[in-house]
Design a protein around this motif. Structure first.
Motif: not given
Length: 268
Positions: A148, A175, A212-214, A236-238, A244
């Motif tokens: 990530a 996130l 990052a954005c999901s 949190l790994e994004l 996630l």
């Protein structure tokens, strides 16, 4: 389906010396393990390896998975040779609920009957197991992980506040991490109301910024975040349109859990 548990008193007492698995563990550690995995599935395979317990499971909708380990150091006694048990988590949890928080639970597997004998505060139970081959398999924990680009470490209270606020207006939340400002963002858009929360690096336990954005379903995030103990630091790994990975330690660091939650929809 496996039979319901029956009192141990109805059968001869188990002899740990003759069993293929014998372990003694704090009730709270076992209860925590059951509740963490039970956030996603009703039954699972538990592998008692040389180094401790390993569990991986994936939810029926293929949206989320859990990987959990408990080191053998978390046990008061531990003698295992790689046994894999299929366990109904609700029934196992019911037995563990009989133990006081500081109590020890004695577990012994009878290799002939394939039943798990439990001694909980002097109460003896024989728990019928589920055939492990009948339980849906999950990829190994290491195969679920990915490289990530962003990592955020946030206190449990901050994460719970973000999820609770988003739940007031929507059934999903985004996130995101901004690498330039080193900021973690949580956004939820409802039909009429919106929620936005930002945390700069000073407000976080730690951050390794990358863009990052999901978007994720709140149904799953509610399930996994409600089990986090108060005061826990959560990692949190994004990525962008990537799963996630939410993880943290428990059992005084002897246990660790990671949840892998797929993004809900693509963001354009």
């Amino acid at each position: 389906m496996a039979d319901s548990e029956t009192p141990q008193s109805a059968q001869p007492p188990a002899d740990p010396a003759s069993d293929s698995l014998h372990a003694i563990a704090p009730a709270e550690t076992l209860r925590r393990t059951v509740s963490l995995v039970g956030a996603l599935v009703d039954e699972c395979r538990i592998q008692f390896g040389d180094d401790g317990v390993e569990i991986t499971a994936i939810d029926p909708a293929n949206v989320a998975a859990v990987g959990l380990s408990v080191d053998r150091e978390a046990f008061e006694a531990y003698d295992a040779d790689g046994e894999i048990l299929g366990v109904d988590l609700d029934r196992f949890g019911d037995v563990l609920s009989m133990a006081d928080r500081d109590a020890l639970v004695d577990l012994a597997l009878d290799p002939e009957t394939r039943r798990l004998h439990l001694n909980v505060d002097g109460l003896e139970y024989t728990l019928a197991l589920v055939d492990p081959d009948s339980i849906r398999s999950s990829p190994p924990r290491e195969d679920l992980a990915y490289d990530a680009p962003a990592e955020v470490v946030i206190d449990e209270s901050g994460l719970d506040r973000a999820v609770s606020a988003a739940d007031m207006v929507s059934d999903h939340l985004a996130l995101a991490v901004d690498s330039e400002s080193e900021t973690f963002h949580v956004d939820a858009e409802g039909d009429t109301d919106d929620v936005s929360l930002s945390r700069e690096s000073d407000d976080l336990v730690d951050i390794s910024p990358g863009d990052a954005c999901s978007l994720f379903s709140l149904d799953y995030l509610r399930d996994v975040t409600r089990e986090i103990p108060s005061g826990t630091a959560v990692t949190l790994e994004l990525g962008t349109e990537e799963p996630l990975v939410l993880g943290y330690a428990f059992a005084d660091g002897a246990g660790s859990v990671e949840y892998f939650v797929s993004p809900r929809i693509a963001r354009r």
